[in-house]
Design a protein around this motif. Structure first.
Motif, PDB file in Angstrom:
ATOM      1  N   ILE A 283      36.055  77.349  40.071  1.00 23.66           N
ATOM      2  CA  ILE A 283      35.608  77.775  38.906  1.00 23.66           C
ATOM      3  C   ILE A 283      36.046  76.867  37.868  1.00 23.66           C
ATOM      4  CG2 ILE A 283      35.729  79.467  36.976  1.00 23.66           C
ATOM      5  CD1 ILE A 283      36.073  81.692  39.082  1.00 23.66           C
ATOM      6  N   ASP A 284      34.836  76.140  37.216  1.00 25.51           N
ATOM      7  CA  ASP A 284      35.299  75.088  36.282  1.00 25.51           C
ATOM      8  C   ASP A 284      35.423  75.796  34.936  1.00 25.51           C
ATOM      9  OD1 ASP A 284      35.584  72.749  34.648  1.00 25.51           O
ATOM     10  OD2 ASP A 284      33.246  72.217  34.650  1.00 25.51           O
ATOM     11  N   THR A 294      34.388  66.601  35.864  1.00 26.04           N
ATOM     12  CA  THR A 294      33.165  67.288  36.475  1.00 26.04           C
ATOM     13  C   THR A 294      33.259  66.681  37.801  1.00 26.04           C
ATOM     14  OG1 THR A 294      32.499  67.501  34.158  1.00 26.04           O
ATOM     15  CG2 THR A 294      30.827  67.780  36.362  1.00 26.04           C
ATOM     16  N   GLU A 295      33.556  65.268  37.993  1.00 30.90           N
ATOM     17  CA  GLU A 295      33.239  64.613  39.234  1.00 30.90           C
ATOM     18  C   GLU A 295      33.837  65.492  40.527  1.00 30.90           C
ATOM     19  OE1 GLU A 295      33.744  60.211  41.145  1.00 30.90           O
ATOM     20  OE2 GLU A 295      35.282  60.761  39.770  1.00 30.90           O
ATOM     21  N   ILE A 296      34.977  66.106  40.086  1.00 27.93           N
ATOM     22  CA  ILE A 296      35.656  66.927  41.173  1.00 27.93           C
ATOM     23  C   ILE A 296      34.600  67.795  42.010  1.00 27.93           C
ATOM     24  CG2 ILE A 296      37.159  68.883  41.797  1.00 27.93           C
ATOM     25  CD1 ILE A 296      38.921  67.770  39.481  1.00 27.93           C
ATOM     26  N   PHE A 297      33.718  68.557  41.072  1.00 24.42           N
ATOM     27  CA  PHE A 297      32.803  69.411  41.535  1.00 24.42           C
ATOM     28  C   PHE A 297      31.525  68.739  42.039  1.00 24.42           C
ATOM     29  CE2 PHE A 297      35.220  70.963  38.232  1.00 24.42           C
ATOM     30  CZ  PHE A 297      35.673  72.404  38.978  1.00 24.42           C
ATOM     31  N   SER A 313      26.758  76.896  27.492  1.00 23.78           N
ATOM     32  CA  SER A 313      25.267  76.409  27.980  1.00 23.78           C
ATOM     33  C   SER A 313      25.324  76.047  29.501  1.00 23.78           C
ATOM     34  CB  SER A 313      25.080  75.243  27.020  1.00 23.78           C
ATOM     35  OG  SER A 313      23.802  75.136  27.302  1.00 23.78           O
ATOM     36  N   THR A 314      24.134  75.614  29.992  1.00 22.44           N
ATOM     37  CA  THR A 314      24.072  74.936  31.314  1.00 22.44           C
ATOM     38  C   THR A 314      24.840  73.883  31.579  1.00 22.44           C
ATOM     39  OG1 THR A 314      22.670  74.471  33.063  1.00 22.44           O
ATOM     40  CG2 THR A 314      21.728  73.988  30.727  1.00 22.44           C
ATOM     41  N   SER A 315      25.363  73.553  32.701  1.00 18.84           N
ATOM     42  CA  SER A 315      25.939  72.264  33.180  1.00 18.84           C
ATOM     43  C   SER A 315      24.778  70.951  33.296  1.00 18.84           C
ATOM     44  CB  SER A 315      26.836  72.450  34.329  1.00 18.84           C
ATOM     45  OG  SER A 315      25.921  72.695  35.531  1.00 18.84           O
ATOM     46  N   GLY A 316      23.649  71.682  33.640  1.00 17.39           N
ATOM     47  CA  GLY A 316      22.682  70.386  34.018  1.00 17.39           C
ATOM     48  C   GLY A 316      22.776  70.046  35.487  1.00 17.39           C
ATOM     49  N   ALA A 317      23.905  70.712  36.289  1.00 20.68           N
ATOM     50  CA  ALA A 317      24.155  70.156  37.407  1.00 20.68           C
ATOM     51  C   ALA A 317      23.642  71.056  38.849  1.00 20.68           C
ATOM     52  CB  ALA A 317      25.645  69.827  37.417  1.00 20.68           C
ATOM     53  N   ASP A 318      23.112  70.175  39.620  1.00 20.31           N
ATOM     54  CA  ASP A 318      22.751  71.172  40.750  1.00 20.31           C
ATOM     55  C   ASP A 318      24.153  71.514  41.614  1.00 20.31           C
ATOM     56  OD1 ASP A 318      23.513  68.738  42.113  1.00 20.31           O
ATOM     57  OD2 ASP A 318      21.347  68.566  42.852  1.00 20.31           O
ATOM     58  N   PHE A 319      25.295  70.834  41.503  1.00 22.44           N
ATOM     59  CA  PHE A 319      26.226  71.031  42.234  1.00 22.44           C
ATOM     60  C   PHE A 319      27.150  72.513  41.657  1.00 22.44           C
ATOM     61  CE2 PHE A 319      27.215  67.284  39.521  1.00 22.44           C
ATOM     62  CZ  PHE A 319      28.188  67.769  39.009  1.00 22.44           C
TER      63      PHE A 319
END
Length: 562
Positions: A283-284, A294-297, A313-319
């Protein structure tokens, strides 16, 4: 390869510089600093290395070293009449350093220099407009609106957080976040191809943050961490910063099954440790906020990864697999504006601490510089959340309500000066705006009782400040917006059983505040209902919230297995 080359040619300043960049990217900070220093030594005061070195010092809080490094760079630029390669980024990093240290005039000066060099460099304009919002300097507000409307997002690397208070536009916020992620984390292999543990074992949850300290996010999550069912869950906290003698961090250490200070480790190493800890869920708690990692995830910390609480808001990341929400902050039909799947909780998504202490110290209005009689309208939000349109409403209310004052946070010297000037421009005596100084949290909660109503902000709502005022028994009036960040106060009021304080537009917002302020009887009944609902409604039921959160995690873990 670079190290091999250096063993042959130890005088290569460029190889040392490139090594510094590699170490910096991997968050191996001491190695990055050493190599940048060697590059500067090999080529007298090499500006790109000075630039990166100053930026690192700024990021790790070594401000004296950062300033000294930037001054050396300024001397080089002076000698070559600002024609050195990398001048733009050097000035931009100087502006960032000053901004971070609340030297806003100096920050604005260097942002203007960047824009003079390249008027198309969008990050400098974004930072400039946000900086001016922090000052409540609205002299370019219309230019800023036009800029954000016409910004070619795909051509610019814009930090997603910087636009949340500028525009309430979920599709555009997603576009900015997705673009940012795609440029920041290219070619990252996500190591998440492993299974959840056997069903008979405890579920392992990892919380990741740089803010396990006296910080709004930690204050919100503190109670939940202590209430987690340790028979079913093991709680890991990975702290990106250590805060010695910090009461909040010490409390979190006791609440967690394992607390790990990973401040000095690279992102690769932290991800590796997380996987060795066999986490089920990572959980970030930061999202796109200061000191995020964020690179960890992006590398992969757990089979299931969640964006929660720290970034509205959204992270915008697919990970990131999920974003924690509820039916108000992300209503059904708006899922397309989020890159994550929606993990909706049955009540408000926001955890609360129903043991937060409120000082019993007797305080009077006069102690806080407030008039003994009259209506006190209050808003303790950050200054950048205040827009000219919102301030217009507040000033009209002061004109319409006799003997009323507006009680705000004393954010900065610029805020005080500019808001007083803006009040006078609108025909309101600036003495009717009173600024509250910082005091300990228990006393801050206590002083809310001196106000009559809390006024929410629009594009970016009250978040933890809303929790504070409601817990202290002060009613809040909000206007619901479009995006997650502009719907949070509505979520809290819904969970508190007080939807009558949610308005749908600016006119309704103004008229509801006016009608309540003009009717002491209505206000009294409202406060009585609030105090009753604090005990009977879900918002401040920390036990039930924790159970709901845990059940949601168990559900998605079971779905993952199947």
């Amino acid at each position: 390869l670079l190290k091999n080359y250096l063993s042959i040619n130890s005088e290569s300043y460029l190889s040392y510089h490139l090594l510094g960049q590699l170490f910096e990217e991997k968050k191996s900070i001491s190695d990055a600093i050493s190599n940048y220093k060697l590059a500067i030594l090999k080529k007298n005061n090499y500006l790109p290395s000075l630039n990166n070195l100053g930026k690192i010092y700024s990021e790790i809080g070594q401000n004296n070293e950062a300033l000294e490094t930037f001054k050396k760079g300024l001397q080089i630029l002076k000698e070559c009449n600002n024609n050195s390669p990398g001048t733009l980024y050097f000035y931009y990093n100087m502006a960032t350093f000053y901004n971070k240290n609340h030297l806003l005039d100096e920050a604005q000066e260097y942002l203007e220099k960047v824009i003079d060099i390249d008027s198309s460099f969008a990050p400098a304009k974004v930072d400039k407009y946000l900086l001016k919002r922090r000052k409540c300097d609205w002299s370019e507000i219309n230019i800023a609106k036009k800029f954000f409307t016409n910004l070619k997002v795909e051509n610019s690397l814009i930090e997603p957080f910087s636009i949340l208070a500028q525009i309430d536009n979920p599709p555009r916020q997603k576009l900015v976040a997705t673009n940012y992620i795609s440029k920041q984390f290219v070619n990252k292999k996500n190591y998440r191809e492993y299974s959840l543990k056997d069903e008979s074992k405890k579920i392992r949850i990892g919380y990741f943050s740089a803010d396990f300290r006296d910080h709004p996010v930690s204050r919100l999550i503190l109670r939940m961490l202590s209430l987690h069912d340790k028979n079913r869950f093991e709680i890991f906290c990975y702290s990106f910063k250590e805060y010695r003698d910090c009461e909040v961090q010490n409390y979190i250490k006791v609440s967690a099954s394992f607390f790990k200070n990973v401040e000095t480790l690279t992102n690769d190493k932290i991800a590796e440790i997380s996987r060795k800890d066999n986490l089920d869920v990572a959980i970030d708690l930061m999202g796109h906020t200061k000191n995020a990692r964020t690179e960890i995830f992006a590398i992969g910390a757990a089979p299931i990864q969640i964006n929660f609480l720290g970034y509205a808001s959204t992270s915008g990341a697919d990970f990131f697999d999920y974003i924690v929400a509820d039916e108000v902050v992300i209503p059904k039909g708006s899922e397309k504006n989020y890159s994550e799947k929606i993990l909706r909780l049955p009540n408000s998504f926001m955890p609360t601490d129903n043991t937060a202490k409120i000082s019993k110290k007797l305080i009077r209005r006069i102690d806080m510089g407030l008039p003994e009689k009259g209506i006190v309208l209050c808003s303790f939000n950050n200054a950048y959340k205040i827009s000219p349109e919102l301030f217009d409403i507040w000033m009209r209310l002061l004109k319409r309500i006799n003997d009323s004052v507006l009680w705000l946070s004393n954010s900065t010297k610029w805020t005080v000066k500019n808001l007083k000037r803006e009040a006078e421009k609108r025909g309101v005596n600036s003495s009717r705006i009173i600024f509250a100084e910082n005091i300990p949290m228990a006393e801050h909660l206590n002083r809310h009782q001196l106000a009559d109503l809390f006024l929410d902000t629009f594009e970016y709502n009250s978040h933890s400040t809303a929790i504070d005022c409601l817990w202290a028994g002060l009613p809040l009036v909000t206007k619901i917006g479009k995006g997650f960040q502009a719907r949070i106060a509505a979520s809290l009021l819904t969970s508190l059983g007080m939807p009558e304080l949610i308005t749908g537009n600016k006119k309704q917002y103004e008229e509801l505040i006016f009608s309540l302020a003009k009717s002491p009887r209505k206000l009294t009944k409202l406060k009585e209902k609030l105090n009753k609902n604090l005990k009977s409604q879900p918002l401040f039921n920390s036990h039930d919230y924790t159970k709901d959160f845990e059940e949601s995690l168990l559900r998605i873990c079971n779905n993952y297995k199947s």
